[in-house]
Structure formats: C-alpha cells, structure tokens
Design a protein around this motif. Sequence first.
Motif, PDB file in Angstrom:
ATOM      1  N   GLY A   1      38.165  51.712  57.466  1.00  0.00           N
ATOM      2  CA  GLY A   1      39.071  50.821  56.738  1.00  0.00           C
ATOM      3  C   GLY A   1      39.505  49.637  57.579  1.00  0.00           C
ATOM      4  O   GLY A   1      39.598  48.505  57.080  1.00  0.00           O
ATOM      5  N   LEU A   2      39.761  49.873  58.863  1.00  0.00           N
ATOM      6  CA  LEU A   2      40.182  48.782  59.749  1.00  0.00           C
ATOM      7  C   LEU A   2      39.037  47.785  59.973  1.00  0.00           C
ATOM      8  O   LEU A   2      39.269  46.572  60.067  1.00  0.00           O
ATOM      9  N   LEU A   3      37.805  48.287  60.076  1.00  0.00           N
ATOM     10  CA  LEU A   3      36.669  47.382  60.253  1.00  0.00           C
ATOM     11  C   LEU A   3      36.463  46.526  59.008  1.00  0.00           C
ATOM     12  O   LEU A   3      36.163  45.330  59.106  1.00  0.00           O
ATOM     13  N   PHE A   4      36.620  47.115  57.818  1.00  0.00           N
ATOM     14  CA  PHE A   4      36.520  46.329  56.591  1.00  0.00           C
ATOM     15  C   PHE A   4      37.672  45.328  56.486  1.00  0.00           C
ATOM     16  O   PHE A   4      37.515  44.250  55.905  1.00  0.00           O
ATOM     17  N   LEU A   5      38.817  45.691  57.052  1.00  0.00           N
ATOM     18  CA  LEU A   5      39.954  44.765  57.074  1.00  0.00           C
ATOM     19  C   LEU A   5      39.610  43.506  57.861  1.00  0.00           C
ATOM     20  O   LEU A   5      40.125  42.416  57.577  1.00  0.00           O
ATOM     21  N   VAL A   6      38.723  43.635  58.830  1.00  0.00           N
ATOM     22  CA  VAL A   6      38.278  42.487  59.629  1.00  0.00           C
ATOM     23  C   VAL A   6      37.107  41.759  58.949  1.00  0.00           C
ATOM     24  O   VAL A   6      37.073  40.532  58.883  1.00  0.00           O
ATOM     25  N   SER A   7      36.142  42.526  58.423  1.00  0.00           N
ATOM     26  CA  SER A   7      34.907  41.905  57.930  1.00  0.00           C
ATOM     27  C   SER A   7      35.118  41.110  56.647  1.00  0.00           C
ATOM     28  O   SER A   7      34.529  40.025  56.488  1.00  0.00           O
ATOM     29  N   CYS A   8      35.937  41.588  55.733  1.00  0.00           N
ATOM     30  CA  CYS A   8      36.098  40.889  54.453  1.00  0.00           C
ATOM     31  C   CYS A   8      36.714  39.494  54.616  1.00  0.00           C
ATOM     32  O   CYS A   8      36.208  38.525  54.028  1.00  0.00           O
ATOM     33  N   PRO A   9      37.789  39.324  55.404  1.00  0.00           N
ATOM     34  CA  PRO A   9      38.297  37.961  55.612  1.00  0.00           C
ATOM     35  C   PRO A   9      37.287  37.047  56.303  1.00  0.00           C
ATOM     36  O   PRO A   9      37.247  35.838  56.027  1.00  0.00           O
ATOM     37  N   MET A  10      36.463  37.611  57.185  1.00  0.00           N
ATOM     38  CA  MET A  10      35.439  36.787  57.835  1.00  0.00           C
ATOM     39  C   MET A  10      34.432  36.265  56.810  1.00  0.00           C
ATOM     40  O   MET A  10      33.996  35.115  56.879  1.00  0.00           O
ATOM     41  N   MET A  11      34.061  37.116  55.856  1.00  0.00           N
ATOM     42  CA  MET A  11      33.147  36.675  54.807  1.00  0.00           C
ATOM     43  C   MET A  11      33.787  35.577  53.957  1.00  0.00           C
ATOM     44  O   MET A  11      33.144  34.593  53.598  1.00  0.00           O
ATOM     45  N   ALA A  12      35.063  35.770  53.641  1.00  0.00           N
ATOM     46  CA  ALA A  12      35.772  34.756  52.862  1.00  0.00           C
ATOM     47  C   ALA A  12      35.861  33.440  53.624  1.00  0.00           C
ATOM     48  O   ALA A  12      35.716  32.351  53.048  1.00  0.00           O
ATOM     49  N   LEU A  13      36.068  33.523  54.932  1.00  0.00           N
ATOM     50  CA  LEU A  13      36.237  32.332  55.759  1.00  0.00           C
ATOM     51  C   LEU A  13      34.982  31.467  55.783  1.00  0.00           C
ATOM     52  O   LEU A  13      35.064  30.253  56.024  1.00  0.00           O
ATOM     53  N   ALA A  14      33.824  32.085  55.506  1.00  0.00           N
ATOM     54  CA  ALA A  14      32.574  31.320  55.519  1.00  0.00           C
ATOM     55  C   ALA A  14      32.594  30.184  54.508  1.00  0.00           C
ATOM     56  O   ALA A  14      31.867  29.194  54.670  1.00  0.00           O
ATOM     57  N   ALA A  15      33.409  30.311  53.470  1.00  0.00           N
ATOM     58  CA  ALA A  15      33.495  29.244  52.463  1.00  0.00           C
ATOM     59  C   ALA A  15      34.290  28.048  52.969  1.00  0.00           C
ATOM     60  O   ALA A  15      34.282  26.983  52.341  1.00  0.00           O
ATOM     61  N   HIS A  16      34.964  28.187  54.087  1.00  0.00           N
ATOM     62  CA  HIS A  16      35.836  27.127  54.600  1.00  0.00           C
ATOM     63  C   HIS A  16      35.388  26.633  55.968  1.00  0.00           C
ATOM     64  O   HIS A  16      36.166  26.024  56.700  1.00  0.00           O
ATOM     65  N   THR A  17      34.126  26.898  56.316  1.00  0.00           N
ATOM     66  CA  THR A  17      33.596  26.454  57.606  1.00  0.00           C
ATOM     67  C   THR A  17      32.422  25.516  57.374  1.00  0.00           C
ATOM     68  O   THR A  17      31.766  25.564  56.335  1.00  0.00           O
ATOM     69  N   PRO A  18      32.123  24.656  58.330  1.00  0.00           N
ATOM     70  CA  PRO A  18      30.979  23.749  58.181  1.00  0.00           C
ATOM     71  C   PRO A  18      29.674  24.525  58.160  1.00  0.00           C
ATOM     72  O   PRO A  18      29.602  25.682  58.589  1.00  0.00           O
ATOM     73  N   VAL A  19      28.631  23.882  57.678  1.00  0.00           N
ATOM     74  CA  VAL A  19      27.356  24.550  57.471  1.00  0.00           C
ATOM     75  C   VAL A  19      26.809  25.156  58.755  1.00  0.00           C
ATOM     76  O   VAL A  19      26.207  26.232  58.740  1.00  0.00           O
ATOM     77  N   TRP A  20      27.023  24.503  59.884  1.00  0.00           N
ATOM     78  CA  TRP A  20      26.460  25.000  61.135  1.00  0.00           C
ATOM     79  C   TRP A  20      27.123  26.298  61.575  1.00  0.00           C
ATOM     80  O   TRP A  20      26.562  27.072  62.365  1.00  0.00           O
ATOM     81  N   ALA A  21      28.334  26.561  61.096  1.00  0.00           N
ATOM     82  CA  ALA A  21      29.060  27.766  61.498  1.00  0.00           C
ATOM     83  C   ALA A  21      29.005  28.876  60.449  1.00  0.00           C
ATOM     84  O   ALA A  21      29.176  30.052  60.774  1.00  0.00           O
ATOM     85  N   ALA A  22      28.760  28.503  59.201  1.00  0.00           N
ATOM     86  CA  ALA A  22      28.849  29.486  58.111  1.00  0.00           C
ATOM     87  C   ALA A  22      27.839  30.617  58.275  1.00  0.00           C
ATOM     88  O   ALA A  22      28.185  31.800  58.137  1.00  0.00           O
ATOM     89  N   ALA A  23      26.592  30.276  58.584  1.00  0.00           N
ATOM     90  CA  ALA A  23      25.565  31.315  58.696  1.00  0.00           C
ATOM     91  C   ALA A  23      25.880  32.286  59.826  1.00  0.00           C
ATOM     92  O   ALA A  23      25.776  33.511  59.662  1.00  0.00           O
ATOM     93  N   GLY A  24      26.270  31.743  60.992  1.00  0.00           N
ATOM     94  CA  GLY A  24      26.609  32.606  62.113  1.00  0.00           C
ATOM     95  C   GLY A  24      27.798  33.502  61.815  1.00  0.00           C
ATOM     96  O   GLY A  24      27.818  34.682  62.171  1.00  0.00           O
ATOM     97  N   LEU A  25      28.808  32.946  61.150  1.00  0.00           N
ATOM     98  CA  LEU A  25      29.993  33.723  60.813  1.00  0.00           C
ATOM     99  C   LEU A  25      29.640  34.865  59.858  1.00  0.00           C
ATOM    100  O   LEU A  25      30.147  35.984  59.997  1.00  0.00           O
ATOM    101  N   ILE A  26      28.754  34.591  58.917  1.00  0.00           N
ATOM    102  CA  ILE A  26      28.359  35.622  57.956  1.00  0.00           C
ATOM    103  C   ILE A  26      27.615  36.759  58.651  1.00  0.00           C
ATOM    104  O   ILE A  26      27.850  37.942  58.379  1.00  0.00           O
ATOM    105  N   VAL A  27      26.721  36.425  59.576  1.00  0.00           N
ATOM    106  CA  VAL A  27      25.977  37.463  60.292  1.00  0.00           C
ATOM    107  C   VAL A  27      26.922  38.327  61.116  1.00  0.00           C
ATOM    108  O   VAL A  27      26.801  39.569  61.140  1.00  0.00           O
ATOM    109  N   VAL A  28      27.895  37.709  61.787  1.00  0.00           N
ATOM    110  CA  VAL A  28      28.882  38.485  62.554  1.00  0.00           C
ATOM    111  C   VAL A  28      29.707  39.375  61.619  1.00  0.00           C
ATOM    112  O   VAL A  28      29.969  40.546  61.913  1.00  0.00           O
ATOM    113  N   ALA A  29      30.092  38.826  60.471  1.00  0.00           N
ATOM    114  CA  ALA A  29      30.866  39.602  59.502  1.00  0.00           C
ATOM    115  C   ALA A  29      30.061  40.800  59.007  1.00  0.00           C
ATOM    116  O   ALA A  29      30.604  41.901  58.848  1.00  0.00           O
TER     117      ALA A  29
END
Length: 416
Positions: free
Chosen positions: A290-318
């Motif tokens: 549950g704690l790991l999902f608490l971290v991963s879901c906001p990271m996925m959401a954040l991908a919509a608010h990052t520039p293209v060069w960062a979005a793909a990397g952020l999604i893979v980390v998430a």
Amino acid sequence: MIKGSPAGRIARMTGDSGPERVLIAASFVNRVGNGLFNAAAALYFTLIVGLPAAQVGAALTIAGLIGLCAGIPGGHLADRRGARMIMMLALVVQAVSMSALVLVESWAALTAIATVDQIAAAAGGAAWGALVARVGGERPAVFRAKLRTFVNLGVVLGTVGAGLAVAADTRGAYIALILGNAASFALCAVLLLLLPPCPALAAPPRQRRRSAFADRPFLVFTALYGAMGLQYPVVSLLLPIWISQHTEAPRWTVAAVFAANSAFCVLLQTRIGSRIETPGDGGRAFRTAGLLFLVSCPMMALAAHTPVWAAAGLIVVAVFVHSLGEIWESSAGFALGFGLAPDHAQGQYQGLLGLGFSAGQALAPAILTTVVLGLGTVGWLLLAVFFAALGAAGPALARWGIRTRPQTAVAEDATV
C-alpha cells in the motif's frame, strides 16, 4: 548434477523437488497459452468473426460473471475428491471449449462456449490453489515466489507470440493462437499426471468443518485483496490511457510500460517473495504494498505536468515502484491466503479468495476509467490513498486471523 552448472542453476530456479518442478512447468505452459489468447481474443471475434464489439464484450462479461460462481464449489470438490483430479478435469474441459471457439459464428455460441470455459477456469483455479498448498514443501514461500516468476514469464512469452499473430492479421494466425491455447491446457493436464496423487485431507479431530464463508477474518481479507487488486489494471488499462491522453510522453512509452512491469516482476519476485512466509509476514507485506502504491500513483499523475523529456523517464520509474508494490501485494496474498486457510479446506478457501479477486477485476475498469480518469490528478491521489489505507489494515488483519486459528493451524508469533 554439478553444483553451479547451468543445469544446476536452472534446477534451483525451478523448484527444490520433482512435484514443485512439475507444477511450475505446468503453470508456465498454461500461462504461455493464456498470453497467446488473451492478447488477441477480442480482435479475432471482432475483425475475423465479424461480431460487434459490444456483443463480444457482453458475451465475455456474462461468461465471467457466471464463472465466478464456480470457484467455491470447485474448490470444495478439490478438497473432497483430490485437487489434482479436479484441476485435470477442468483443464480438459478448457482444452475442448477453447478448441470449439474456432467454430463460433454467433453471439449465442460465443456466450455459451465462453461460459463453459470460465466455469472450468474458476473451478480449476481453486484446485490449483489447493495443489500449490500441498506441493509447497518445507519452504512454501520460496516455491510460491518461483512459481509466480515463471507464471509472469509465461504470460510475457505468450503475449509476444500473440503480437506476431496480430501483425500477420490473418484468420489462420488467429486460429493458431486459439488452438495454441487449447494445446497448452491439454499439455498442462498431461504434465499433472507426473504429480503424485493428492488425496483429500480429513479435518482435525474436534475441528468444525466450517465453510469459508463463516471465517470472518478470511472474508475481510478476501474483500481487501479484491479491492487491492485494482492495482493490476492501473498498469494495463489506466496508465496507457493517461499516457496517450494527458501526457507528452512518446507513444512507445505505452509498450515500454508493459515490458518494464513484466521484467521487474520476473527479476524480483523470487528475491522478495521468498522472504514472506507467515501470515504475520503477509500482513506487513500488504502494508508495504500500500505504501509503494501511495508513491507510484502520484508519480504517474505527475507525468501529465512534466515536459516531454522528463515524462517518459518519470513513468518508467513510477512503473518500477508500482511493480515492487505488485510483488509485495502478491506475496502477501500468498502468505495470508494460504496461511489462514486450514489444510483440509484449501480448495474452498482459494475458491473464495479467487471470487473476491475476480469481482474486483470485473469492477476495476469502470472504477478506474470513470472515477480516477474523470477526476484527473485528484483521482490518482485518491487512488493512492485508497491503496495505502487498504494496506494499513494488513497487520491488524493478520493478528486477527492468527488469533482465530486453531492453535495448531498457524505456527506464528502474533507479534506483527
């Protein structure tokens, strides 16, 4: 066999005993077939057979809902008649019903055949759970982790094969996938002949043969596990839609999501899952998930608010963090699902757990695509909190379950 040789390493990876290796091989073959079929089934019935997508969806939904009802009776039969025999019968039925799908030309035929297949799948799934409990040996957590590793690998390989057939886009290619899945059921049944017989276990003296429905801690765990199962379509359904509609990430990121999730689970399942052995371990693992999902879901959401060069990397980390959560969650499911169930009723209990999980999977698409996507970033945050809250209940649930087991049923320190 030389220790450290390639053959020796493969043997260690695939189980510590003959029965373990047989069950791992059978499960691997079965999941390769599932991957072949599941990735292309909808395309076959819509593009090749010519049925409207709405009819295909309705047929599969009806079949799935009816199939849900077969898990607990099938598990009870496995407990009374032997898990191996019931699973083999279910596999034979699935081999026949899957082969019959190549003859489908109408909605009614698809509904009828798919329903037979789903009834057999639910009954076989409960029997499979009972077999896993019986075959696990002295280190059941290690065996279950290895089993899930090869199950994941089988799905990946099957999906790759399905991709090749979809690329060919011919009737023959799609039929080959269906018959390949049917063959996997038949081969799986043959492999199970190599297992020793699994006679029914009698209930211990003075222990009431209560129904799994009367076991309140297990019922609560079933509900929590079914709800936590929403995390699976997060990667397979919700995130791809989010990537394509709300982020600047390149479209190949969708394919990378599936590849990364599968690779992380295959590589790390045994390393993590083999340490989660007891119901107490399972409760703590459920909280960690549950704690790991608490971290991963906001990271996925954040991908919509990052520039293209960062979005793909952020999604893979998430996805990496989310995959860790998936491993902890599945390992918790094994530890609690098997650890709280009495040995003589494993089939019935696994049927109940499968019912809860399948119900959650049936509801997940509607919940994720309406509530979460409808609320956007806020929906992702609510989903993260939801997973964390479910996980937080894990340790207390484990303590409750341990307290209510017969003294000989759970050899476990109640400290969680």
